[in-house]
Design a protein around this motif. Sequence first.
Motif, mmCIF file in Angstrom:
data_model
loop_
_atom_site.group_PDB
_atom_site.id
_atom_site.type_symbol
_atom_site.label_atom_id
_atom_site.label_comp_id
_atom_site.label_asym_id
_atom_site.label_seq_id
_atom_site.Cartn_x
_atom_site.Cartn_y
_atom_site.Cartn_z
ATOM 1 N N TYR A 110 20.483 7.835 -28.225
ATOM 2 C CA TYR A 110 20.029 9.069 -27.580
ATOM 3 C C TYR A 110 21.150 10.111 -27.569
ATOM 4 N N ASP A 111 22.377 9.680 -27.353
ATOM 5 C CA ASP A 111 23.512 10.594 -27.253
ATOM 6 C C ASP A 111 23.917 11.193 -28.593
ATOM 7 N N ASP A 112 23.349 10.675 -29.675
ATOM 8 C CA ASP A 112 23.663 11.207 -31.005
ATOM 9 C C ASP A 112 22.863 12.467 -31.314
ATOM 10 N N PHE A 113 21.832 12.760 -30.547
ATOM 11 C CA PHE A 113 21.008 13.934 -30.809
ATOM 12 C C PHE A 113 21.714 15.206 -30.343
ATOM 13 N N LEU A 114 21.612 16.252 -31.143
ATOM 14 C CA LEU A 114 22.196 17.532 -30.768
ATOM 15 C C LEU A 114 21.532 18.055 -29.493
ATOM 16 N N PRO A 115 22.278 18.767 -28.666
ATOM 17 C CA PRO A 115 21.735 19.248 -27.388
ATOM 18 C C PRO A 115 20.444 20.053 -27.565
ATOM 19 N N GLY A 116 19.463 19.744 -26.737
ATOM 20 C CA GLY A 116 18.220 20.498 -26.716
ATOM 21 C C GLY A 116 17.161 20.081 -27.718
ATOM 22 N N THR A 117 17.539 19.270 -28.704
ATOM 23 C CA THR A 117 16.574 18.937 -29.749
ATOM 24 C C THR A 117 15.428 18.072 -29.216
ATOM 25 N N LEU A 118 15.751 17.067 -28.427
ATOM 26 C CA LEU A 118 14.696 16.208 -27.881
ATOM 27 C C LEU A 118 13.847 16.952 -26.860
ATOM 28 N N ASP A 119 14.430 17.930 -26.181
ATOM 29 C CA ASP A 119 13.690 18.678 -25.160
ATOM 30 C C ASP A 119 12.483 19.398 -25.746
ATOM 31 N N GLY A 120 12.580 19.794 -27.011
ATOM 32 C CA GLY A 120 11.476 20.518 -27.638
ATOM 33 C C GLY A 120 10.222 19.695 -27.812
ATOM 34 N N MET A 121 10.348 18.368 -27.687
ATOM 35 C CA MET A 121 9.204 17.483 -27.846
ATOM 36 C C MET A 121 8.608 17.046 -26.503
ATOM 37 N N LYS A 122 9.193 17.504 -25.418
ATOM 38 C CA LYS A 122 8.771 17.045 -24.098
ATOM 39 C C LYS A 122 7.667 17.923 -23.524
ATOM 40 N N THR A 123 6.597 17.289 -23.052
ATOM 41 C CA THR A 123 5.503 17.971 -22.386
ATOM 42 C C THR A 123 5.353 17.406 -20.975
ATOM 43 N N ASP A 124 4.400 17.928 -20.251
ATOM 44 C CA ASP A 124 4.154 17.422 -18.893
ATOM 45 C C ASP A 124 3.743 15.952 -18.892
ATOM 46 N N LYS A 125 3.216 15.475 -20.021
ATOM 47 C CA LYS A 125 2.752 14.096 -20.113
ATOM 48 C C LYS A 125 3.762 13.167 -20.767
ATOM 49 N N GLY A 126 4.819 13.723 -21.319
ATOM 50 C CA GLY A 126 5.823 12.904 -21.970
ATOM 51 C C GLY A 126 6.256 13.482 -23.313
ATOM 52 N N TYR A 127 7.053 12.715 -24.051
ATOM 53 C CA TYR A 127 7.538 13.145 -25.365
ATOM 54 C C TYR A 127 6.477 12.835 -26.422
ATOM 55 N N VAL A 128 5.997 13.884 -27.091
ATOM 56 C CA VAL A 128 4.930 13.671 -28.071
ATOM 57 C C VAL A 128 5.462 13.119 -29.391
ATOM 58 N N ALA A 129 6.752 13.284 -29.648
ATOM 59 C CA ALA A 129 7.327 12.849 -30.924
ATOM 60 C C ALA A 129 8.849 12.864 -30.811
ATOM 61 N N ILE A 130 9.518 12.478 -31.891
ATOM 62 C CA ILE A 130 10.974 12.531 -31.979
ATOM 63 C C ILE A 130 11.340 13.480 -33.120
ATOM 64 N N PRO A 131 12.153 14.504 -32.869
ATOM 65 C CA PRO A 131 12.534 15.420 -33.953
ATOM 66 C C PRO A 131 13.449 14.725 -34.962
ATOM 67 N N TRP A 132 13.342 15.162 -36.221
ATOM 68 C CA TRP A 132 14.235 14.595 -37.232
ATOM 69 C C TRP A 132 14.921 15.668 -38.066
ATOM 70 N N GLU A 133 14.356 16.880 -38.109
ATOM 71 C CA GLU A 133 14.907 17.934 -38.970
ATOM 72 C C GLU A 133 14.518 19.288 -38.393
ATOM 73 N N LEU A 134 15.412 20.276 -38.532
ATOM 74 C CA LEU A 134 15.188 21.596 -37.966
ATOM 75 C C LEU A 134 15.022 22.638 -39.067
ATOM 76 N N ASP A 135 13.962 23.415 -38.952
ATOM 77 C CA ASP A 135 13.699 24.518 -39.876
ATOM 78 C C ASP A 135 14.159 25.796 -39.185
ATOM 79 N N ALA A 136 15.394 26.208 -39.459
ATOM 80 C CA ALA A 136 15.989 27.351 -38.767
ATOM 81 C C ALA A 136 15.971 28.602 -39.635
ATOM 82 N N HIS A 137 15.733 29.726 -38.995
ATOM 83 C CA HIS A 137 15.810 31.020 -39.669
ATOM 84 C C HIS A 137 17.154 31.651 -39.353
#
Length: 438
Positions: free
Chosen positions: A136-163
Amino acid sequence: MTHTNASSPGCSRRRFLGLAAAAAASVPVISACGSGIGSGASGKLKFWDMPWGTAAYNDVSKKIITSYKPAASLPSANYQGIAWANFGQTFASAIASGTNPAVSTGGGFQAFQFAEQGAIAYADNLIETMKKDGFYDDFLPGTLDGMKTDKGYVAIPWELDAHVWWYNKALLEKAGAKVPTNWDELLTAGQALKKIGVYGFATAAGPGNSLAYETPMSMMIGNGGGLFDTDGNLDVLNARNVEAIEFIKQLVGEGIVDPASVGYTNDNAYAQWSKKRYGLGNEQGGLAENVGGDVAKDLLVMSPIAGPHGDKGTLVVQNNVMMYKNTPSQEGSEALLLHWLKNMHQFWDQALVNGLPVLKSIAESPAFQKRPNYVKMVEEYQPVGTSYATRGKTIGGAQSKMDGNSAMYQFGQAVLSSKTDAKAALTTLSNALASLLK
């Protein structure tokens, strides 16, 4: 269904539809109906994966899955490539018929949509496992937060599409312009480039080209705006959004934007970069590789530029891996997903993807450090990147409906049109999204 990023050498988020035929030829593909080989049919865990690059990406991903050695009580797994063409229907039909995978990659907002339909197995237990073993500590800050909803984590991020902001070093030097650090300097650089016959704000808003709306979205986010307020309610007409679109329209009015770009495909835009007609632009991470040739060496990522109020930000879509409730073993799904995540460094080790990694260990690896543009993206853009939610809570379900919707494309084209002003373009978008999301 959301469109997604096919970020890879020669690939971009905007190119995946055009790659569908090639993907079908190079990757074994499941049809949308009647395959009968879902996770439950064989007793094995099915891992479905998209062609995130050339066939080499899928080859490596398949090797990761086939190398999975489950505990004695857990089922084994097999791998299946899924083409981007009609991928939304492929997944939806498989879920409806009970032939869905146990684990899959997919559209950037796909997990949120299927979670609302009750088909997604939340990843909270896997998150706890990752905390216990330190992953868990290997994930960059904030990345896992993007998958969190009121019901839980819908998925695990693996790659970022940044502009990110790109510039052609040679062209800026020829124009006598400095690398912009804010909007005023961007305007000044654009005016200098115009004098040497170069456009200073690259974009492409042709039919089906998601850059049409991703560019103005990135500008709005970079100005502290966005489509939603802090409570997750639509807030399209806020002052920061209006200011951002007015600025783009100023660039259009001064001839700093290529007037033909309103009809450009991504290949048209890459051609303009290649011909040295574009000197600055807000683009995806794989621009240099997609343009290629001698020009690529002059294409550099600049630091995020500040808006008129000092804000810095950009649009980032988190591509992720999700689990489904219909599985031979939920424990097995979690073990398989964790195995894939812990081995995905191979994609960056071999430079098979152009998206940004979510793991610190990958970003710090020798292979990744050899790609200075990407290092800068991770260091400077990932910390200020956000999705369409921007100022609000996670609004993944809304994003799945918005991304790729015709209203978004029409908005992008309206921004580049001289026939409508900023407030009119945003009002039309607001009304369309209100109807779409009700």
